[in-house]
Scaffold this motif. Sequence first.
Motif: not given
Length: 105
Positions: A1-26
């Motif tokens: 699967m190359s994409q997720y359809d019909k999702v909500s995205v949390v606008k605020k990023a999850n930033v860990y380890f001083d920016g070495k890991c950044v993600s968004h919750t869908v």
Amino acid sequence: MSQYDKVSVVKKANVYFDGKCVSHTVVLEDGTKKTVGVILPSSLTFNTGAPEIMEGVGGSCRVKLKGENEWTTYGDGQSFNVPGNSSFEIACDEPYHYVCHFGSD
């Protein structure tokens, strides 16, 4: 699967380890939550609450699960499972793009 359809995205990023890991919750239509992110070149240790499946979608990494002695390399299209209430070490020499699928105990 190359994409997720019909999702909500949390606008605020999850930033860990001083920016070495950044993600968004869908959040999928059925309420399932995933994170989509990138780990920049680094060596990090993550703790888990619920079980996780880390799916690589770009780049590569080396992983050592809690209690293991050996590192295993994972690349694009490969996944690894992490038990709940555990931890894993991850080392990336290049940006590692991933989707984290959360499970339940």
